[in-house]
Scaffold this active site. Structure first.
Site, PDB file in Angstrom:
ATOM      1  N   THR A 132       0.820  -1.205   0.000  1.00  0.00           N
ATOM      2  CA  THR A 132       0.000   0.000   0.000  1.00  0.00           C
ATOM      3  C   THR A 132       0.860   1.265   0.000  1.00  0.00           C
ATOM      4  O   THR A 132       2.003   1.244   0.483  1.00  0.00           O
ATOM      5  CB  THR A 132      -0.894  -0.017   1.263  1.00  0.00           C
ATOM      6  OG1 THR A 132      -1.478   1.270   1.445  1.00  0.00           O
ATOM      7  CG2 THR A 132      -0.118  -0.340   2.522  1.00  0.00           C
ATOM      8  N   ASP A 133       0.266   2.358  -0.464  1.00  0.00           N
ATOM      9  CA  ASP A 133       0.961   3.656  -0.390  1.00  0.00           C
ATOM     10  C   ASP A 133       0.985   4.193   1.043  1.00  0.00           C
ATOM     11  O   ASP A 133       1.718   5.137   1.343  1.00  0.00           O
ATOM     12  CB  ASP A 133       0.317   4.677  -1.336  1.00  0.00           C
ATOM     13  CG  ASP A 133      -1.147   4.994  -1.010  1.00  0.00           C
ATOM     14  OD1 ASP A 133      -1.752   4.323  -0.134  1.00  0.00           O
ATOM     15  OD2 ASP A 133      -1.709   5.916  -1.650  1.00  0.00           O
ATOM     16  N   GLU A 134       0.185   3.573   1.944  1.00  0.00           N
ATOM     17  CA  GLU A 134       0.098   4.108   3.307  1.00  0.00           C
ATOM     18  C   GLU A 134       1.412   3.960   4.067  1.00  0.00           C
ATOM     19  O   GLU A 134       1.624   4.625   5.075  1.00  0.00           O
ATOM     20  CB  GLU A 134      -1.061   3.447   4.061  1.00  0.00           C
ATOM     21  CG  GLU A 134      -2.366   3.642   3.308  1.00  0.00           C
ATOM     22  CD  GLU A 134      -3.625   3.306   4.094  1.00  0.00           C
ATOM     23  OE1 GLU A 134      -3.606   3.318   5.324  1.00  0.00           O
ATOM     24  OE2 GLU A 134      -4.642   3.032   3.427  1.00  0.00           O
ATOM     25  N   TYR A 158      -1.783  -0.538  10.933  1.00  0.00           N
ATOM     26  CA  TYR A 158      -1.913  -1.214   9.631  1.00  0.00           C
ATOM     27  C   TYR A 158      -0.710  -0.895   8.747  1.00  0.00           C
ATOM     28  O   TYR A 158      -0.033  -1.795   8.236  1.00  0.00           O
ATOM     29  CB  TYR A 158      -3.212  -0.773   8.937  1.00  0.00           C
ATOM     30  CG  TYR A 158      -3.248  -1.114   7.452  1.00  0.00           C
ATOM     31  CD1 TYR A 158      -3.269  -2.429   7.018  1.00  0.00           C
ATOM     32  CD2 TYR A 158      -3.250  -0.093   6.489  1.00  0.00           C
ATOM     33  CE1 TYR A 158      -3.282  -2.748   5.657  1.00  0.00           C
ATOM     34  CE2 TYR A 158      -3.271  -0.392   5.133  1.00  0.00           C
ATOM     35  CZ  TYR A 158      -3.286  -1.722   4.714  1.00  0.00           C
ATOM     36  OH  TYR A 158      -3.296  -2.032   3.373  1.00  0.00           O
ATOM     37  N   LYS A 162       2.339  -3.294   7.276  1.00  0.00           N
ATOM     38  CA  LYS A 162       2.623  -3.470   5.842  1.00  0.00           C
ATOM     39  C   LYS A 162       4.068  -3.027   5.535  1.00  0.00           C
ATOM     40  O   LYS A 162       4.748  -3.636   4.712  1.00  0.00           O
ATOM     41  CB  LYS A 162       1.627  -2.664   4.997  1.00  0.00           C
ATOM     42  CG  LYS A 162       0.192  -3.173   5.050  1.00  0.00           C
ATOM     43  CD  LYS A 162       0.007  -4.562   4.437  1.00  0.00           C
ATOM     44  CE  LYS A 162       0.143  -4.583   2.933  1.00  0.00           C
ATOM     45  NZ  LYS A 162      -0.199  -5.934   2.393  1.00  0.00           N
TER      46      LYS A 162
HETATM   47  P1  NAD Z   1      -9.462  -7.690   2.237  1.00  0.00           P
HETATM   48  O1  NAD Z   1      -9.441  -7.407   3.704  1.00  0.00           O
HETATM   49  O2  NAD Z   1     -10.694  -7.435   1.455  1.00  0.00           O
HETATM   50  O3  NAD Z   1      -9.077  -9.235   1.981  1.00  0.00           O
HETATM   51  C1  NAD Z   1      -8.031  -9.876   2.678  1.00  0.00           C
HETATM   52  C2  NAD Z   1      -8.127 -11.376   2.367  1.00  0.00           C
HETATM   53  O4  NAD Z   1      -7.030 -12.033   3.025  1.00  0.00           O
HETATM   54  C3  NAD Z   1      -9.417 -12.033   2.895  1.00  0.00           C
HETATM   55  O5  NAD Z   1      -9.947 -12.893   1.916  1.00  0.00           O
HETATM   56  C4  NAD Z   1      -8.939 -12.806   4.113  1.00  0.00           C
HETATM   57  O6  NAD Z   1      -9.740 -13.948   4.395  1.00  0.00           O
HETATM   58  C5  NAD Z   1      -7.528 -13.178   3.702  1.00  0.00           C
HETATM   59  N1  NAD Z   1      -6.647 -13.428   4.862  1.00  0.00           N
HETATM   60  C6  NAD Z   1      -6.490 -12.650   5.960  1.00  0.00           C
HETATM   61  N2  NAD Z   1      -5.606 -13.214   6.799  1.00  0.00           N
HETATM   62  C7  NAD Z   1      -5.166 -14.347   6.193  1.00  0.00           C
HETATM   63  C8  NAD Z   1      -4.212 -15.349   6.549  1.00  0.00           C
HETATM   64  N3  NAD Z   1      -3.541 -15.283   7.708  1.00  0.00           N
HETATM   65  N4  NAD Z   1      -3.990 -16.368   5.687  1.00  0.00           N
HETATM   66  C9  NAD Z   1      -4.688 -16.455   4.511  1.00  0.00           C
HETATM   67  N5  NAD Z   1      -5.605 -15.542   4.140  1.00  0.00           N
HETATM   68  C10 NAD Z   1      -5.836 -14.494   4.966  1.00  0.00           C
HETATM   69  O7  NAD Z   1      -8.227  -6.894   1.649  1.00  0.00           O
HETATM   70  P2  NAD Z   1      -8.071  -6.171   0.233  1.00  0.00           P
HETATM   71  O8  NAD Z   1      -8.644  -4.812   0.332  1.00  0.00           O
HETATM   72  O9  NAD Z   1      -8.504  -7.088  -0.836  1.00  0.00           O
HETATM   73  O10 NAD Z   1      -6.484  -5.987   0.180  1.00  0.00           O
HETATM   74  C11 NAD Z   1      -5.650  -7.014  -0.379  1.00  0.00           C
HETATM   75  C12 NAD Z   1      -4.194  -6.577  -0.247  1.00  0.00           C
HETATM   76  O11 NAD Z   1      -3.998  -5.349  -0.940  1.00  0.00           O
HETATM   77  C13 NAD Z   1      -3.764  -6.331   1.194  1.00  0.00           C
HETATM   78  O12 NAD Z   1      -2.452  -6.820   1.341  1.00  0.00           O
HETATM   79  C14 NAD Z   1      -3.791  -4.822   1.337  1.00  0.00           C
HETATM   80  O13 NAD Z   1      -2.853  -4.381   2.276  1.00  0.00           O
HETATM   81  C15 NAD Z   1      -3.416  -4.385  -0.073  1.00  0.00           C
HETATM   82  N6  NAD Z   1      -3.938  -3.074  -0.494  1.00  0.00           N
HETATM   83  C16 NAD Z   1      -5.268  -2.774  -0.330  1.00  0.00           C
HETATM   84  C17 NAD Z   1      -5.740  -1.546  -0.772  1.00  0.00           C
HETATM   85  C18 NAD Z   1      -7.210  -1.183  -0.667  1.00  0.00           C
HETATM   86  O14 NAD Z   1      -7.574  -0.044  -0.968  1.00  0.00           O
HETATM   87  N7  NAD Z   1      -8.089  -2.094  -0.288  1.00  0.00           N
HETATM   88  C19 NAD Z   1      -4.877  -0.626  -1.379  1.00  0.00           C
HETATM   89  C20 NAD Z   1      -3.519  -0.977  -1.532  1.00  0.00           C
HETATM   90  C21 NAD Z   1      -3.060  -2.209  -1.084  1.00  0.00           C
HETATM   91  P1  TYD Z   2     -10.798   3.644   4.354  1.00  0.00           P
HETATM   92  O1  TYD Z   2     -11.764   3.230   3.299  1.00  0.00           O
HETATM   93  O2  TYD Z   2     -10.892   3.012   5.708  1.00  0.00           O
HETATM   94  O3  TYD Z   2      -9.346   3.447   3.738  1.00  0.00           O
HETATM   95  P2  TYD Z   2      -7.897   3.957   4.307  1.00  0.00           P
HETATM   96  O4  TYD Z   2      -8.021   4.308   5.732  1.00  0.00           O
HETATM   97  O5  TYD Z   2      -7.055   2.732   4.079  1.00  0.00           O
HETATM   98  O6  TYD Z   2      -7.507   5.122   3.445  1.00  0.00           O
HETATM   99  O7  TYD Z   2     -10.917   5.196   4.542  1.00  0.00           O
HETATM  100  C1  TYD Z   2     -10.744   6.088   3.463  1.00  0.00           C
HETATM  101  C2  TYD Z   2     -10.801   7.487   4.017  1.00  0.00           C
HETATM  102  O8  TYD Z   2     -12.131   7.724   4.503  1.00  0.00           O
HETATM  103  C3  TYD Z   2      -9.877   7.698   5.221  1.00  0.00           C
HETATM  104  O9  TYD Z   2      -9.357   9.025   5.164  1.00  0.00           O
HETATM  105  C4  TYD Z   2     -10.788   7.558   6.415  1.00  0.00           C
HETATM  106  C5  TYD Z   2     -12.129   8.067   5.891  1.00  0.00           C
HETATM  107  N1  TYD Z   2     -13.326   7.452   6.475  1.00  0.00           N
HETATM  108  C6  TYD Z   2     -14.353   8.255   6.934  1.00  0.00           C
HETATM  109  O10 TYD Z   2     -14.285   9.497   6.877  1.00  0.00           O
HETATM  110  N2  TYD Z   2     -15.467   7.657   7.455  1.00  0.00           N
HETATM  111  C7  TYD Z   2     -15.584   6.319   7.565  1.00  0.00           C
HETATM  112  O11 TYD Z   2     -16.625   5.814   8.084  1.00  0.00           O
HETATM  113  C8  TYD Z   2     -14.524   5.487   7.056  1.00  0.00           C
HETATM  114  C9  TYD Z   2     -14.610   3.994   7.130  1.00  0.00           C
HETATM  115  C10 TYD Z   2     -13.405   6.111   6.513  1.00  0.00           C
END
Ligand code: NAD
Ligand code: TYD
Length: 360
Positions: A132-134, A158, A162
């Protein structure tokens, strides 16, 4: 074939659907099925001989070693993680367990497998770490966007977890030569995102006429990327990325949270007007800010654009409209994940045991 971890989550499921429809190479999906993992996301793959699901933990070294030995994948694409910042604030240990230790154990198993490969297969093998960019921390409003050289300054449990996993991936390349790739991607949106994250949560609450919670002043900025674009970027990096490198991926769509919430409200006003004619935006409610809330993320994507020719195809306005339409058309999906009904189904279906396919 490839081994995907976390394929039942939001991004992993989009990746698998796109992979099998556009690449077609067989996949093993290792997923623990935490609250965020939903096998119904991949119901359309049921019976597809190219798809093998295994319920299990990335930290289960014996299981992972067995899968690698049996299936001989040419790549591991690692999505599995605890992914929600707010949960990491209330319960950080699970993030260290899965994101740090789980990734380390997965890396170690991948390294042992990689060492056992013949020269050609070893040269071809890739471990793709989806991050992630975070990890880069928070940007000032006028600061340049994150490049791959930006310092790691994670601010939430988080992003700290990461960042730690990214460092282990880097170390496995530099110390042992494992051909790794790491991607640092901005906020994703699209179908099948668990309704704890901003966009699906706002759609879900709006449809129930519940308050739309905006943390603090709502002027925090994220760079939104449609999940299908993210998956296309991952495919380009897997095939043509240089081992040991990291690649930033972003949507060229910086938006404040408040403007994202208003865009959703406007889409809903057009597609599903409220009874009584009041706009959904009337439900916007400012609530207490998230502790340590990062103010701004922004991605400089010149490396992936220049080296691999990738750029986002879905612009935010089009993508958010499609996403709202998907949630409107899949209210059964939303009810099942929010009611916990799918959890009961999962327990019944898998009886808490590993389900390695019979042929495996
Ligand atoms: P998500 O929470 O929707 O899905 C996570 C998946 O991992 C689930 O299916 C869960 O069952 C599985 N999981 C969790 N712990 C596990 C373990 N110990 N062993 C096997 N499986 C396990 O997450 P997402 O939003 O799909 O994100 C996927 C990846 O992308 C993550 O690594 C996250 O950090 C990264 N990412 C997410 C975002 C975003 O905006 N959602 C952006 C950038 C990077
Ligand atoms: P989120 O979807 O949790 O992603 P991330 O924290 O990984 O960026 O949140 C996106 C943005 O929205 C973040 O700045 C937090 C804000 N946010 C709210 O303002 N209200 C909410 O209920 C949630 C879940 C997030």
């Amino acid at each position: 074939m490839i081994l995907v971890t976390g394929g039942c989550g939001f991004i992993g499921s989009s990746f698998l659907l796109q992979w099998l429809s556009e690449v077609g190479e067989p996949v093993v999906n290792l997923d623990l099925l935490t609250y965020a993992g939903n096998p119904a996301n991949l119901a359309s793959l049921q019976g597809d001989p190219r798809y093998h699901f295994v319920q299990g933990d990335i930290a289960d070294s014996t299981l992972v070693a067995g899968l690698l030995a049996r299936h001989q994948p040419r790549a591991v694409v690692h999505f599995a993680a605890e992914s929600h910042v707010d949960r990491s604030i209330s319960a950080p240990l699970a993030f260290a367990q899965t994101n740090v230790l789980g990734t380390l154990k997965l890396l170690d198993a991948a390294f042992a497998y990689w060492k056992s490969l013949d020269r050609e297969s070893a040269a071809r093998f890739r471990f793709l770490n989806v991050s992630t960019d975070e990890v880069f921390g928070s940007l000032q409003a006028d600061a340049p966007a994150f490049t791959e050289c930006h310092r790691y300054e994670p601010n939430s449990p988080y992003s700290a977890s990461k960042a730690a996993s990214d460092h282990f991936v880097r170390a496995y390349f530099h110390t042992y030569g494992l051909p790794t790739l790491t991607t640092n991607c901005s906020n994703n949106y699209g179908p099948r995102q668990f309704p704890e994250k901003l966009i699906p949560l706002v759609i879900h609450n709006a449809l129930q006429c519940k308050p739309l919670p905006v943390y603090g002043d709502g002027m925090q900025v994220r760079d939104w990327l449609h999940v299908d674009d993210h998956c296309r970027a991952l495919r380009a990096i897997l095939e043509r990325g240089r081992p040991g490198e990291t690649y930033n991926i972003g949507g060229r769509s910086e938006r404040s949270n408040l403007s994202v919430v208003h865009a959703i409200c406007e889409a809903l006003d057009a597609l599903r007007p409220r009874a009584g004619g009041r706009p959904y935006a009337a439900l916007v409610t400012h609530v207490k800010d998230r502790p340590g809330h990062d103010r701004r993320y922004a991605i400089d994507d010149s490396k992936i654009a220049g080296e691999l020719g990738w750029q986002p195809q879905v612009m935010f306005e089009e993508g958010i409209d499609q996403t709202v339409r998907w949630y409107l058309a899949h209210q059964d999906w939303v009810s099942s994940v929010t009611s916990g009904a799918y959890r009961q189904w999962v327990e019944k279906q898998y009886s808490g045991e590993s389900t390695v396919p019979a042929e495996a």
